[in-house]
Design a protein around this motif. Structure first.
Motif, short mmCIF file in Angstrom:
data_model
loop_
_atom_site.label_atom_id
_atom_site.label_comp_id
_atom_site.label_asym_id
_atom_site.label_seq_id
_atom_site.Cartn_x
_atom_site.Cartn_y
_atom_site.Cartn_z
N THR A 1 0.94 -1.18 -0.04
CA THR A 1 -0.06 -0.11 0.13
C THR A 1 0.77 1.29 0.11
O THR A 1 2.06 1.33 0.47
CB THR A 1 -0.91 -0.04 1.17
OG1 THR A 1 -0.10 0.19 2.46
CG2 THR A 1 -1.88 -1.20 1.29
N PRO A 2 0.40 2.47 -0.54
CA PRO A 2 1.12 3.53 -0.40
C PRO A 2 1.50 4.04 1.03
O PRO A 2 2.55 4.46 1.10
CB PRO A 2 0.35 4.71 -1.02
CG PRO A 2 -0.50 3.85 -1.96
CD PRO A 2 -0.86 2.57 -1.37
N GLU A 3 0.41 3.96 1.78
CA GLU A 3 0.59 4.12 3.31
C GLU A 3 1.93 3.45 3.72
O GLU A 3 2.70 3.70 4.82
CB GLU A 3 -0.38 3.82 4.12
CG GLU A 3 -1.61 4.83 3.72
CD GLU A 3 -2.44 4.32 2.42
OE1 GLU A 3 -3.19 5.19 1.94
OE2 GLU A 3 -2.05 3.13 1.86
N PHE A 4 1.93 2.15 3.41
CA PHE A 4 3.06 1.40 4.03
C PHE A 4 4.49 1.82 3.65
O PHE A 4 5.36 1.93 4.65
CB PHE A 4 2.94 -0.28 3.91
CG PHE A 4 3.98 -1.12 4.42
CD1 PHE A 4 3.72 -1.23 5.53
CD2 PHE A 4 4.75 -1.89 3.47
CE1 PHE A 4 4.69 -2.23 6.36
CE2 PHE A 4 5.50 -2.95 4.27
CZ PHE A 4 5.52 -3.02 5.72
N LEU A 5 4.78 1.71 2.28
CA LEU A 5 5.83 2.52 1.94
C LEU A 5 6.38 3.63 2.22
O LEU A 5 7.61 4.18 2.56
CB LEU A 5 6.18 2.37 0.29
CG LEU A 5 6.32 0.81 -0.26
CD1 LEU A 5 6.70 0.88 -1.68
CD2 LEU A 5 7.41 0.19 0.47
N GLN A 6 5.29 4.51 2.27
CA GLN A 6 5.51 5.99 2.80
C GLN A 6 6.06 6.10 4.22
O GLN A 6 6.85 6.69 4.64
CB GLN A 6 4.36 6.94 2.58
CG GLN A 6 4.48 6.92 0.96
CD GLN A 6 2.90 7.51 0.59
OE1 GLN A 6 2.32 7.90 1.26
NE2 GLN A 6 2.78 7.73 -0.90
N ALA A 7 5.44 5.10 4.97
CA ALA A 7 5.91 5.00 6.28
C ALA A 7 7.13 4.45 6.43
O ALA A 7 7.94 5.06 7.48
CB ALA A 7 4.79 4.08 7.01
N ALA A 8 7.48 3.78 5.85
CA ALA A 8 8.93 2.98 5.90
C ALA A 8 9.77 3.93 5.77
O ALA A 8 10.90 3.98 6.13
CB ALA A 8 9.02 1.86 4.61
N ARG A 9 9.82 4.98 4.66
CA ARG A 9 10.58 6.16 4.16
C ARG A 9 10.82 6.98 5.58
O ARG A 9 11.84 7.32 5.98
CB ARG A 9 10.17 6.75 3.20
CG ARG A 9 10.93 7.95 2.53
CD ARG A 9 12.19 7.53 2.24
NE ARG A 9 13.39 7.22 3.28
CZ ARG A 9 14.46 6.76 3.12
NH1 ARG A 9 15.12 6.75 2.01
NH2 ARG A 9 15.18 6.46 4.20
N GLU A 10 9.41 7.36 6.05
CA GLU A 10 9.59 8.31 7.06
C GLU A 10 10.07 7.84 8.23
O GLU A 10 10.90 8.50 9.11
CB GLU A 10 8.13 8.75 7.57
CG GLU A 10 7.40 9.48 6.38
CD GLU A 10 5.94 9.63 6.64
OE1 GLU A 10 5.32 8.84 7.57
OE2 GLU A 10 5.12 9.98 5.86
N VAL A 11 9.82 6.53 8.67
CA VAL A 11 10.35 6.08 10.17
C VAL A 11 11.91 5.52 10.05
O VAL A 11 12.54 5.94 10.87
CB VAL A 11 9.62 4.88 10.47
CG1 VAL A 11 9.85 3.61 9.45
CG2 VAL A 11 9.73 4.46 12.08
N THR A 12 12.26 5.38 8.77
CA THR A 12 13.99 5.07 8.61
C THR A 12 14.41 6.56 8.74
O THR A 12 15.43 6.52 9.55
CB THR A 12 13.99 4.49 7.52
OG1 THR A 12 13.30 4.83 6.38
CG2 THR A 12 13.84 2.75 7.36
N ARG A 13 13.83 7.46 8.26
CA ARG A 13 14.64 8.88 8.40
C ARG A 13 14.59 9.35 9.70
O ARG A 13 15.61 9.74 10.37
CB ARG A 13 13.95 9.85 7.34
CG ARG A 13 14.30 9.39 5.94
CD ARG A 13 13.86 10.88 5.13
NE ARG A 13 14.44 10.86 3.82
CZ ARG A 13 13.69 10.89 2.71
NH1 ARG A 13 12.16 11.34 2.84
NH2 ARG A 13 14.12 10.90 1.57
#
Length: 387
Positions: free
Chosen positions: A196-208
């Motif tokens: 889902t877009p939410e999952f990949l976008q969250a992955a980018r946010e939390v890793t940063r």
């Protein structure tokens, strides 16, 4: 005439379940067996043959390079390697400008894990349930299916698995000990399941937020397969490391790790290496394949044909079908029972080659050059075997 099937079975390691045929030739989206029977190929070398079997441009590049120079270590610069780097980094998202060439997908993942640890100084990795990232020790550590991991434990760790598309579980798992989160934008072996877009976008946010890296595994999804040049374009997410292979070489065994300057600069000199990675023969094939994909905009063809193909499969009125899903020409039909008998019947009764993605999914990974008429035949074949 020699019985090549029996000879292969006699001397093979035995780790693969073999089909009862011998393939001797391929062209475009068709292959032929030793008896001369023609098949529509929806296996595509497990997603390798994006530009089609024996693509003329790739064949020409390999022939010319083979007559010039086939092997050269990376300590000796190569014009063809430089051309490959230039071509690849022009296609990848902005910021992904450094390349380590490999020989396969699992090597790309293995190298990515080392680059991540070197860049962050951390040890822990986050993967997802149903993930498949390879079978060598590092990559199998990130692979969810227990049959691939358990016989060889202890594998590389620590690794924590979170449910795919579960944003809260992902956020809870990433901490100050995490080197990287590793995700397939569309799970392949795990059943052809898009993120889902939410999952990949969250992955980018939390890793940063946590100082970790994001690794996107596009070994199967890259180079037009999902209807975009790279699947990450569906999500607007750019990782720190992108792992590639399969479609990158037009059929040649090769892969690549593409990363930011910061990630590349974190690896000490001599910290990683490869004898064959970046050889001129593979580089020539890669340049030709990427140019063919770009010039013919094969991702647009995958988007158009894949959308039509999935809709036609969904129209098959069968109580055996649970769901049809995917992106582009990466398509899975999940059944309510085992898929293996139907995969066998498609081959034997209809000369259509498909593959599994877990026990209940029929997976379709045809060359992106496949004709619509061939996909129409595939739909009819599926309809008949399900009936």
């Amino acid at each position: 005439m020699q019985n090549w099937l029996e000879i292969e079975k006699r001397h093979d390691s035995g780790v693969y379940n073999k089909h009862e045929l011998v393939i001797v030739r391929g062209k475009g989206a068709r292959v032929w067996d030793i008896e001369g029977r023609e098949y529509i190929d929806c296996v595509g070398g497990y997603g390798v043959a994006n530009v089609g079997h024996s693509n003329p441009e790739v064949v020409k590049a390999i022939q010319e390079q083979a007559e010039t120079l086939m092997i050269l270590p990376q300590t000796l610069p190569s014009a063809k390697r430089a051309e490959f780097y230039q071509t690849l980094t022009r296609l990848t998202p902005e910021g992904l400008v450094r390349v380590f060439p490999t020989n396969s997908g699992t090597e790309s993942v293995e190298g990515a894990l080392k680059f991540a640890r070197a860049a962050t100084g951390r040890k822990k990795f986050i993967s997802t349930m149903r993930a498949f990232h390879g079978r060598t020790f590092g990559s199998v550590s990130l692979t969810w299916e227990k049959k691939y991991r358990q016989p060889f434990e202890p594998v590389v760790g620590p690794v924590e698995f979170v449910p795919y598309n579960d944003v809260e579980a992902l956020r809870a798992a990433v901490d100050e000990e995490t080197a990287a989160v590793v995700i397939e934008p569309v799970q392949g072996e795990g059943g052809v399941r898009p993120a889902t877009p939410e999952f990949l976008q969250a992955a980018r946010e939390v890793t940063r937020e946590k100082g970790a890296l994001l690794i996107l595994d596009e070994i199967q999804t890259g180079f037009g397969r999902t209807g975009k040049l790279f699947a990450l374009e569906h999500y607007g997410v750019v990782p720190d490391i992108l792992t590639l292979a399969k479609g990158i070489g037009g059929g040649m065994p090769m892969g690549a790790i593409v990363m930011t300057d910061a990630v590349a600069d974190g690896m000490p000199k001599g910290g990683h290496g490869t004898t064959f990675g970046g050889n001129p023969l593979a580089m020539a094939a890669g340049v030709a394949a990427m140019r063919y994909i770009e010039e013919n905009r094969l991702w647009e063809r995958a988007a158009e044909l894949g959308g039509w193909f999935m809709e036609e499969l969904r129209r098959i009125d069968s109580p055996k079908v649970r769901e049809v899903r995917g992106k582009g020409l990466m398509v899975g039909m999940e059944l309510k029972e085992k898929s293996a008998p139907y995969i066998t019947r498609l081959e034997k009764e209809h000369a259509v080659l498909t593959l599994a993605a877990g026990p209940t999914v029929i997976r379709f990974l045809p060359p992106l050059v496949i004709e619509k008429a061939d996909l129409e035949r595939v739909v009819e074949a599926v309809r008949e075997v399900l009936a």
